[in-house]
Scaffold this motif. Structure first.
Motif, PDB file in Angstrom:
ATOM      1  N   ASN A   2      12.081  -0.202   3.492  1.00 29.57           N
ATOM      2  CA  ASN A   2      11.025  -0.945   4.175  1.00 29.57           C
ATOM      3  C   ASN A   2      10.411  -1.956   3.217  1.00 29.57           C
ATOM      4  OD1 ASN A   2      11.419   0.744   6.294  1.00 29.57           O
ATOM      5  ND2 ASN A   2       9.484   1.827   6.106  1.00 29.57           N
ATOM      6  N   GLU A   3       9.743  -2.952   3.801  1.00 32.88           N
ATOM      7  CA  GLU A   3       9.101  -3.956   2.950  1.00 32.88           C
ATOM      8  C   GLU A   3       7.963  -3.305   2.147  1.00 32.88           C
ATOM      9  OE1 GLU A   3       6.746  -8.016   3.030  1.00 32.88           O
ATOM     10  OE2 GLU A   3       7.197  -7.165   5.006  1.00 32.88           O
ATOM     11  N   ILE A   4       7.765  -3.787   0.936  1.00 30.62           N
ATOM     12  CA  ILE A   4       6.685  -3.239   0.108  1.00 30.62           C
ATOM     13  C   ILE A   4       5.458  -4.124   0.275  1.00 30.62           C
ATOM     14  CG2 ILE A   4       5.953  -2.817  -2.290  1.00 30.62           C
ATOM     15  CD1 ILE A   4       8.106  -0.829  -1.384  1.00 30.62           C
ATOM     16  N   ILE A   5       4.343  -3.496   0.595  1.00 35.49           N
ATOM     17  CA  ILE A   5       3.102  -4.272   0.671  1.00 35.49           C
ATOM     18  C   ILE A   5       2.131  -3.768  -0.398  1.00 35.49           C
ATOM     19  CG2 ILE A   5       3.292  -4.899   3.113  1.00 35.49           C
ATOM     20  CD1 ILE A   5       1.223  -2.650   3.658  1.00 35.49           C
ATOM     21  N   ILE A   6       1.258  -4.674  -0.825  1.00 39.05           N
ATOM     22  CA  ILE A   6       0.273  -4.312  -1.849  1.00 39.05           C
ATOM     23  C   ILE A   6      -1.084  -4.292  -1.172  1.00 39.05           C
ATOM     24  CG2 ILE A   6      -0.675  -4.945  -4.114  1.00 39.05           C
ATOM     25  CD1 ILE A   6       2.391  -4.546  -4.217  1.00 39.05           C
ATOM     26  N   ARG A   7      -1.852  -3.234  -1.407  1.00 40.67           N
ATOM     27  CA  ARG A   7      -3.190  -3.209  -0.806  1.00 40.67           C
ATOM     28  C   ARG A   7      -4.183  -2.442  -1.677  1.00 40.67           C
ATOM     29  NH1 ARG A   7      -5.118   1.334   2.235  1.00 40.67           N
ATOM     30  NH2 ARG A   7      -3.609   3.024   2.231  1.00 40.67           N
ATOM     31  N   ASP A   8      -5.462  -2.753  -1.461  1.00 41.81           N
ATOM     32  CA  ASP A   8      -6.552  -2.024  -2.127  1.00 41.81           C
ATOM     33  C   ASP A   8      -6.856  -0.786  -1.321  1.00 41.81           C
ATOM     34  OD1 ASP A   8      -6.989  -4.371  -3.453  1.00 41.81           O
ATOM     35  OD2 ASP A   8      -9.153  -4.356  -3.096  1.00 41.81           O
ATOM     36  N   ILE A   9      -7.052   0.316  -1.981  1.00 43.29           N
ATOM     37  CA  ILE A   9      -7.572   1.484  -1.266  1.00 43.29           C
ATOM     38  C   ILE A   9      -9.094   1.387  -1.347  1.00 43.29           C
ATOM     39  CG2 ILE A   9      -7.733   3.989  -1.253  1.00 43.29           C
ATOM     40  CD1 ILE A   9      -4.935   4.118  -2.255  1.00 43.29           C
ATOM     41  N   ARG A  10      -9.737   1.403  -0.181  1.00 43.39           N
ATOM     42  CA  ARG A  10     -11.193   1.195  -0.174  1.00 43.39           C
ATOM     43  C   ARG A  10     -11.999   2.405   0.255  1.00 43.39           C
ATOM     44  NH1 ARG A  10     -12.400  -4.734   0.248  1.00 43.39           N
ATOM     45  NH2 ARG A  10     -10.399  -5.700  -0.244  1.00 43.39           N
ATOM     46  N   SER A  11     -11.309   3.407   0.824  1.00 41.46           N
ATOM     47  CA  SER A  11     -12.080   4.588   1.225  1.00 41.46           C
ATOM     48  C   SER A  11     -11.356   5.851   0.771  1.00 41.46           C
ATOM     49  CB  SER A  11     -12.296   4.592   2.738  1.00 41.46           C
ATOM     50  OG  SER A  11     -11.044   4.589   3.366  1.00 41.46           O
ATOM     51  N   VAL A  12     -12.131   6.895   0.620  1.00 44.48           N
ATOM     52  CA  VAL A  12     -11.571   8.138   0.113  1.00 44.48           C
ATOM     53  C   VAL A  12     -11.043   8.969   1.280  1.00 44.48           C
ATOM     54  CG1 VAL A  12     -12.130  10.289  -1.093  1.00 44.48           C
ATOM     55  CG2 VAL A  12     -13.086   8.123  -1.892  1.00 44.48           C
TER      56      VAL A  12
END
Ligand SMILES: CC(C)(COP(=O)(O)OP(=O)(O)OC[C@H]1O[C@@H](n2cnc3c(N)ncnc32)[C@H](O)[C@@H]1OP(=O)(O)O)[C@@H](O)C(=O)NCCC(=O)NCCS
Length: 155
Positions: A2-12
């Protein structure tokens, strides 16, 4: 893959925290890993950027944990950076680091610092490729015989 996406984790999210704990142990070993007591702290007060496979279920394959320096508010420190063993040498490290750098620029940071094992060929190659320079040597930084180079990138 699958395509790799980059993201911020903002919640626990506890499922996510458990997944990251496992990734930490698999990729950094028990001693260098952070756990359920620190992962939420970095998510809430630092920055937690991940590479994940696109899809409904978050399948994280790379992690970058960042904190802001108390000594210089324009300096970010990379606490950890790794790509899961099964996904290395596919360009994901480059993709994640590129995003981390542009993210920090957008946030107004002027320098990024990190420490790396001088013998770690893969990591040294990656950091130098992005312009990081060795600015110091820290003997026994993380315990006796565990030396590190301090690297810095000016943004
Ligand atoms: C360092 C690490 C993040 C690289 O991630 P990756 O996804 O495999 O890296 P990429 O596929 O994007 O490759 C980046 C560059 O490093 C090179 N590289 C990757 N692994 C390498 C290796 N084992 N030896 C030499 N060069 C290597 C690649 O060829 C590429 O360079 P190029 O573009 O000039 O060809 C990964 O090896 C890792 O997680 N290692 C364990 C944890 C770690 O050491 N983290 C750094 C701690 S400071």
């Amino acid at each position: 893959m699958n395509e790799i996406i980059i993201r911020d984790i903002r919640s626990v999210d506890h499922k996510l925290v458990r997944m990251i704990e496992k990734l930490e142990r698999r990729n950094l070993g028990r001693e260098a890993s952070i756990n359920q007591w620190l992962i939420p702290v970095i998510i809430r007060y630092g920055k937690f950027i991940v590479a994940q496979k696109d899809g409904d279920d978050p399948d994280i394959v790379g992690v970058c944990e960042l904190i802001r320096s108390y000594k210089s508010e324009t300096c970010a420190f990379v606490h950890s950076f790794y790509i899961d063993k099964a996904y290395r040498r596919k360009g994901i490290g480059k993709k994640l680091l590129e995003e981390v750098i542009s993210n920090l620029k957008k946030d107004g940071f002027k320098e990024i610092e990190l420490t790396v094992d001088p013998r770690n060929k893969a990591a040294n190659h990656l950091y130098k490729k992005f312009g990081f320079e060795r600015i110091d040597f820290r003997k026994n930084e993380y315990g006796r015989g565990i030396n590190r180079d301090l690297m810095k990138l000016e943004l």
